[in-house]
Design an enzyme around this catalytic site. Structure first.
Site, PDB file in Angstrom:
ATOM      1  N   GLU A 190       0.783  -1.227   0.000  1.00  0.00           N
ATOM      2  CA  GLU A 190       0.000   0.000   0.000  1.00  0.00           C
ATOM      3  C   GLU A 190       0.815   1.278   0.000  1.00  0.00           C
ATOM      4  O   GLU A 190       0.274   2.355  -0.195  1.00  0.00           O
ATOM      5  CB  GLU A 190      -0.945   0.015   1.214  1.00  0.00           C
ATOM      6  N   ASP A 329      -3.991  -2.548  12.828  1.00  0.00           N
ATOM      7  CA  ASP A 329      -3.019  -3.377  12.106  1.00  0.00           C
ATOM      8  C   ASP A 329      -1.794  -3.541  12.985  1.00  0.00           C
ATOM      9  O   ASP A 329      -0.657  -3.449  12.541  1.00  0.00           O
ATOM     10  CB  ASP A 329      -2.646  -2.735  10.766  1.00  0.00           C
TER      11      ASP A 329
END
Ligand code: ADP
Ligand code: MG
Length: 377
Positions: A190, A329
């Protein structure tokens, strides 16, 4: 037939532009005659010699995000049913003019790599056939470019980002915010993270070492992450109105906001320097170009490991109670070990506990922290 239709349209357009330019040149000549002072019609040309695909992009310099510089114009999509309005005023999808305009507007939803040109600005009408074939072309182009990008990433740091991003990065160097952009620290799914030497911003010094976190403009991965942002009430009314390129900027913005909250609570984390579109500049955790190791890679004594574990628990508590955030996360990959303590990074996906999946994410974080090999006590 569709491709042919499109090609024909493009050829016609090109022909038209060229003729326009030629006519312009003739008029320019006539206008100036033998005069010593001449007036250039350069800027009115369709095929401009210095055409810069980026120049029409909205150049928003912003740090202050109380105003929303990225609100999309007005979302224009064709209704599902194929018609709008009532009674006599009904417009069906077969209404060429309306539909043509809508199709043109929909081009704005194409992937960021696709240059749709000025079509959006003028009253250009695309037939459904042409639009559909354009759309099809974009999809296959996207897939092709995704494959290309995968390969590219393994080459030099420069090529890890698209030209548009590179330009933004150079602009930061030009503006003196950065002295120099060094190398790439990490390329993830990402984001791409670069190391850079800080310069100065608004006459204030920027930290000596900084990182640039470039959020990736390939959309596929981000699609899977939509739920972290779509249901975050802070972004909810903006999300639905944005085209993909702008959604990526939201990620960068989210990380910035979350980091600022953490700074306030004095949680060890990178300090935000500047946000520019999808590039977030923040302080470097590490020293002399050597980034702090991830907890996963840090060689810690069992004593330090215990300390780290307790620090992480404390950070999670602070994060929840003081920052009103769930990391979402959290793992040994997103915790760095630096100066004898743990530092939290990678908070673009962090959400408030009231997020529909907030507690689910919190549970997962807790589980990661208590079961991973390195940290688990
Ligand atoms: P991703 O979403 O790609 O995982 P991260 O924010 O986790 O992005 O950054 C990827 C890697 O880059 C991290 O694992 C870390 O090694 C490095 N990194 C990111 N931010 C910093 C920073 N501020 N200082 C030093 N290294 C960093
Ligand atoms: Mg990470």
């Amino acid at each position: 037939i569709f491709t042919f239709d499109l090609m024909l349209a493009q050829m016609l357009q090109m022909q038209f532009d060229r003729e326009f330019d030629n006519q312009l040149r003739r008029e320019e000549k006539k206008f100036n005659g033998d005069s010593k002072v001449s007036i250039s019609f350069e800027n009115y040309r369709k095929v401009h010699p210095y055409e810069d695909s980026d120049s029409s992009e909205d150049e928003v310099d912003w740090q202050d995000t109380r105003h929303d510089p990225y609100r999309a114009e007005k979302p224009q999509t064709t209704p599902r049913k194929g018609f709008t309005g009532k009674g006599k005023n009904i417009t069906t999808k077969h209404d060429e003019v309306t539909c043509g305009r809508k199709n043109t507007a929909r081009m704005d939803n194409f992937a960021p790599e696709i240059h749709v040109g000025d079509g959006l600005g003028m009253d250009l009408k695309l037939s459904n056939q042409v639009f559909n074939s354009l759309k099809q072309h974009c999809y296959s182009e996207q897939r092709r470019s995704a494959r290309l990008h995968e390969k590219k990433e393994h080459s030099t740091a420069e090529q890890a980002v698209d030209p548009r991003t590179r330009l933004l990065m150079y602009k930061m160097v030009n503006a003196g915010v950065l002295e120099n952009i060094n190398g790439c620290i990490s390329t993830g799914k990402e984001s791409v993270v670069f190391h850079a030497d800080g310069g100065s911003l608004d006459e204030q010094p920027v930290p000596e070492e900084v990182v640039l976190k470039v959020f990736k403009t390939t959309l596929n991965e981000f699609k899977n992450r939509d739920r972290y942002i779509k249901d975050d009430y802070r972004f909810i009314d903006r999300f639905s109105k944005l085209n993909p390129r702008k959604v990526i900027r939201l990620w960068a913005e989210k990380e910035m906001h979350n980091l600022s909250r953490m700074k306030k609570a004095e949680i060890p984390c990178p300090e935000v320097v500047l946000l520019k579109k999808h590039i977030l500049v923040m302080s470097f955790i590490g020293k002399d170009h050597v980034p702090a190791p991830k907890l996963k890679d840090a060689m810690l004594s069992s004593e330090d490991m215990k300390t780290a574990y307790h620090q992480v628990l404390h950070l999670m508590q602070q994060l929840y109670q003081e920052c009103h955030l769930v990391h979402a996360d959290l793992s040994e990959y997103n915790i760095l070990w630096h100066q004898g303590k743990v530092w939290l990074i990678d908070v673009s996906q962090s959400v408030e506990p009231t997020h529909p999946h907030g507690l689910e994410f919190l549970f997962r974080d807790c589980r990661n922290v208590s079961t991973v090999t390195q940290l688990g006590v």
